[in-house]
Scaffold this motif. Structure first.
Motif, PDB file in Angstrom:
ATOM      1  N   TYR A  13       0.831  -1.190   0.000  1.00 35.31           N
ATOM      2  CA  TYR A  13       0.000   0.000   0.000  1.00 35.31           C
ATOM      3  C   TYR A  13       0.868   1.244   0.000  1.00 35.31           C
ATOM      4  N   GLU A  14       0.901   1.933  -1.126  1.00 29.44           N
ATOM      5  CA  GLU A  14       1.663   3.179  -1.210  1.00 29.44           C
ATOM      6  C   GLU A  14       0.772   4.377  -0.905  1.00 29.44           C
ATOM      7  N   ASP A  15      -0.474   4.362  -1.396  1.00 29.22           N
ATOM      8  CA  ASP A  15      -1.412   5.458  -1.176  1.00 29.22           C
ATOM      9  C   ASP A  15      -2.358   5.078  -0.055  1.00 29.22           C
ATOM     10  N   GLU A  16      -2.474   5.940   0.942  1.00 32.74           N
ATOM     11  CA  GLU A  16      -3.355   5.674   2.071  1.00 32.74           C
ATOM     12  C   GLU A  16      -4.807   5.622   1.599  1.00 32.74           C
ATOM     13  N   GLY A  17      -5.458   4.523   1.891  1.00 34.89           N
ATOM     14  CA  GLY A  17      -6.866   4.385   1.559  1.00 34.89           C
ATOM     15  C   GLY A  17      -7.149   3.883   0.158  1.00 34.89           C
ATOM     16  N   VAL A  18      -6.129   3.476  -0.597  1.00 36.08           N
ATOM     17  CA  VAL A  18      -6.333   3.006  -1.972  1.00 36.08           C
ATOM     18  C   VAL A  18      -5.788   1.587  -2.104  1.00 36.08           C
ATOM     19  N   VAL A  19      -6.581   0.721  -2.703  1.00 36.62           N
ATOM     20  CA  VAL A  19      -6.161  -0.657  -2.965  1.00 36.62           C
ATOM     21  C   VAL A  19      -6.552  -1.030  -4.393  1.00 36.62           C
ATOM     22  N   GLU A  20      -5.830  -1.978  -4.958  1.00 40.38           N
ATOM     23  CA  GLU A  20      -6.170  -2.529  -6.270  1.00 40.38           C
ATOM     24  C   GLU A  20      -6.178  -4.040  -6.176  1.00 40.38           C
ATOM     25  N   GLY A  21      -6.980  -4.659  -6.989  1.00 41.16           N
ATOM     26  CA  GLY A  21      -6.983  -6.114  -7.008  1.00 41.16           C
ATOM     27  C   GLY A  21      -8.053  -6.658  -7.915  1.00 41.16           C
ATOM     28  N   TYR A  22      -8.106  -7.967  -7.994  1.00 42.32           N
ATOM     29  CA  TYR A  22      -9.117  -8.629  -8.810  1.00 42.32           C
ATOM     30  C   TYR A  22     -10.354  -8.900  -7.981  1.00 42.32           C
ATOM     31  N   LEU A  23     -11.432  -8.240  -8.344  1.00 41.22           N
ATOM     32  CA  LEU A  23     -12.711  -8.445  -7.686  1.00 41.22           C
ATOM     33  C   LEU A  23     -13.286  -9.804  -8.063  1.00 41.22           C
ATOM     34  N   SER A  24     -12.946 -10.267  -9.247  1.00 41.27           N
ATOM     35  CA  SER A  24     -13.362 -11.579  -9.719  1.00 41.27           C
ATOM     36  C   SER A  24     -12.350 -12.043 -10.757  1.00 41.27           C
ATOM     37  N   THR A  25     -12.167 -13.344 -10.878  1.00 43.11           N
ATOM     38  CA  THR A  25     -11.266 -13.883 -11.901  1.00 43.11           C
ATOM     39  C   THR A  25     -12.076 -14.741 -12.867  1.00 43.11           C
ATOM     40  N   TYR A  26     -11.554 -14.872 -14.076  1.00 41.92           N
ATOM     41  CA  TYR A  26     -12.250 -15.613 -15.123  1.00 41.92           C
ATOM     42  C   TYR A  26     -11.731 -17.044 -15.234  1.00 41.92           C
ATOM     43  N   ALA A  88     -14.800   3.415   7.702  1.00 45.01           N
ATOM     44  CA  ALA A  88     -14.032   3.100   6.486  1.00 45.01           C
ATOM     45  C   ALA A  88     -12.535   3.103   6.787  1.00 45.01           C
ATOM     46  N   LYS A  89     -12.085   4.067   7.575  1.00 46.93           N
ATOM     47  CA  LYS A  89     -10.662   4.131   7.943  1.00 46.93           C
ATOM     48  C   LYS A  89     -10.266   2.899   8.762  1.00 46.93           C
ATOM     49  N   LYS A  90     -11.114   2.515   9.703  1.00 45.21           N
ATOM     50  CA  LYS A  90     -10.849   1.319  10.511  1.00 45.21           C
ATOM     51  C   LYS A  90     -10.806   0.073   9.620  1.00 45.21           C
ATOM     52  N   THR A  91     -11.717  -0.013   8.671  1.00 44.27           N
ATOM     53  CA  THR A  91     -11.741  -1.152   7.754  1.00 44.27           C
ATOM     54  C   THR A  91     -10.460  -1.209   6.936  1.00 44.27           C
ATOM     55  N   PHE A  92      -9.998  -0.064   6.443  1.00 39.84           N
ATOM     56  CA  PHE A  92      -8.744  -0.031   5.684  1.00 39.84           C
ATOM     57  C   PHE A  92      -7.573  -0.483   6.559  1.00 39.84           C
ATOM     58  N   GLU A  93      -7.547  -0.060   7.811  1.00 45.15           N
ATOM     59  CA  GLU A  93      -6.479  -0.480   8.727  1.00 45.15           C
ATOM     60  C   GLU A  93      -6.522  -2.002   8.935  1.00 45.15           C
ATOM     61  N   LEU A  94      -7.718  -2.567   9.056  1.00 41.63           N
ATOM     62  CA  LEU A  94      -7.856  -4.017   9.190  1.00 41.63           C
ATOM     63  C   LEU A  94      -7.361  -4.739   7.931  1.00 41.63           C
ATOM     64  N   VAL A  95      -7.610  -4.137   6.780  1.00 46.14           N
ATOM     65  CA  VAL A  95      -7.115  -4.694   5.516  1.00 46.14           C
ATOM     66  C   VAL A  95      -5.588  -4.668   5.504  1.00 46.14           C
ATOM     67  N   LYS A  96      -5.014  -3.540   5.862  1.00 40.49           N
ATOM     68  CA  LYS A  96      -3.550  -3.406   5.863  1.00 40.49           C
ATOM     69  C   LYS A  96      -2.889  -4.422   6.789  1.00 40.49           C
ATOM     70  N   MET A  97      -3.503  -4.693   7.930  1.00 45.92           N
ATOM     71  CA  MET A  97      -2.889  -5.639   8.872  1.00 45.92           C
ATOM     72  C   MET A  97      -3.210  -7.091   8.527  1.00 45.92           C
ATOM     73  N   VAL A 131     -16.051  -5.257   1.040  1.00 42.22           N
ATOM     74  CA  VAL A 131     -15.015  -5.847   1.880  1.00 42.22           C
ATOM     75  C   VAL A 131     -15.729  -6.889   2.727  1.00 42.22           C
ATOM     76  N   VAL A 132     -15.236  -8.131   2.706  1.00 44.46           N
ATOM     77  CA  VAL A 132     -15.881  -9.222   3.442  1.00 44.46           C
ATOM     78  C   VAL A 132     -14.839 -10.039   4.196  1.00 44.46           C
ATOM     79  N   THR A 133     -15.324 -10.866   5.086  1.00 43.04           N
ATOM     80  CA  THR A 133     -14.416 -11.688   5.888  1.00 43.04           C
ATOM     81  C   THR A 133     -14.094 -13.032   5.259  1.00 43.04           C
ATOM     82  N   VAL A 134     -15.002 -13.582   4.442  1.00 42.31           N
ATOM     83  CA  VAL A 134     -14.777 -14.903   3.840  1.00 42.31           C
ATOM     84  C   VAL A 134     -15.007 -14.821   2.332  1.00 42.31           C
TER      85      VAL A 134
END
Length: 172
Positions: A13-26, A88-97, A131-134
């Motif tokens: 994570y270089e930018d605070e609060g920004v993430v990239e990824g595959y929401l779904s794969t083919y 949202a900030k707390k959720t991002f922190e949980l993602v980062k950790m 953002v989900v847990t499973v």
């Protein structure tokens, strides 16, 4: 019919609060037996490329936005958390950790083919990402926001898809 597909977060994570990824794969089989084919989201993306980012599909808990695009591997999402919102900030922190590491796509399946287990999704409308847990699709994962990390993970996804296709072809 509402179907959810998920993806995993990785660090980078270089930018605070920004993430990239595959929401779904083919092309891969998810945990419920569904497969999404390349092109399934094309019409939906022509209508709208920015969707709400929610928490656990709670539509009244919007924590940011997702900008979507499609490539050969899947549905790519750039998520921007609303860092002025404490949840949202707390959720991002949980993602980062790494405590929360997955996302899920909220979609309405328009066209599909039945399979022995699950369905092959041919066309779907996207209406939110959460953002989900499973995760249902453990092969769809976040790449952080570093381009080198993204390229590495794109290759990992491609390898995983090929491995799944090889397993399916040997079962016939």
């Amino acid at each position: 019919m509402k179907i959810n597909k998920d993806f995993r977060f990785k660090d980078g994570y270089e930018d605070e609060g920004v993430v990239e990824g595959y929401l779904s794969t083919y092309g891969n089989v998810d945990r419920v037996g569904d497969i999404i084919v390349k092109g399934a989201f094309d019409e939906s993306l022509k209508r709208k490329r920015t969707i709400p980012m929610c928490f656990n599909h709670q539509w009244d808990t919007v924590i940011g936005k997702m900008e979507l695009s499609s490539d050969n591997f899947g549905l790519l999402a750039k998520g921007t958390f609303n860092m002025s919102d404490p949840f949202a900030k707390k959720t991002f922190e949980l993602v980062k950790m790494g405590a929360v590491d997955s996302l899920s796509i909220g979609m309405l399946v328009q066209e599909f083919e039945s399979m022995t287990r699950g369905i092959k999704i041919l066309k779907a409308d996207i209406f939110e990402g959460s953002v989900v847990t499973v995760p249902a699709n453990p092969q769809a994962m976040i790449t952080g926001n570093k381009s080198a990390e993204r390229k590495r993970l794109e290759l990992e996804v491609q390898i995983a898809i090929l491995q799944t296709q090889m397993k399916l072809s040997t079962k016939k």
